[in-house]
Design a protein around this motif. Sequence first.
Motif: not given
Length: 81
Positions: A7-14, A29-33, A64-65
Amino acid sequence: MKEVKDYIPPLVALLIRAEELKESELTQSEVLKIKDSSSYVVVPEDVAMATAENRGYSDIDSENVWEEWQKIRIDIFANDT
């Protein structure tokens, strides 16, 4: 060689930024969106590992986000309370 989503940028940063802006915990649901609407490239696993090493941290596994976010957010926001 196995290919993975980088992912660009990384998911963790987002996710960190989204939670900071919301000023409360993200829902599942927000995390998955966020994950589903984020940009990524598919790269060989070794390329993704090299990218993470250069960046200085690993990203959350997009498969496994929610589970990984629940674990990592405790460490990230522990000093904010």
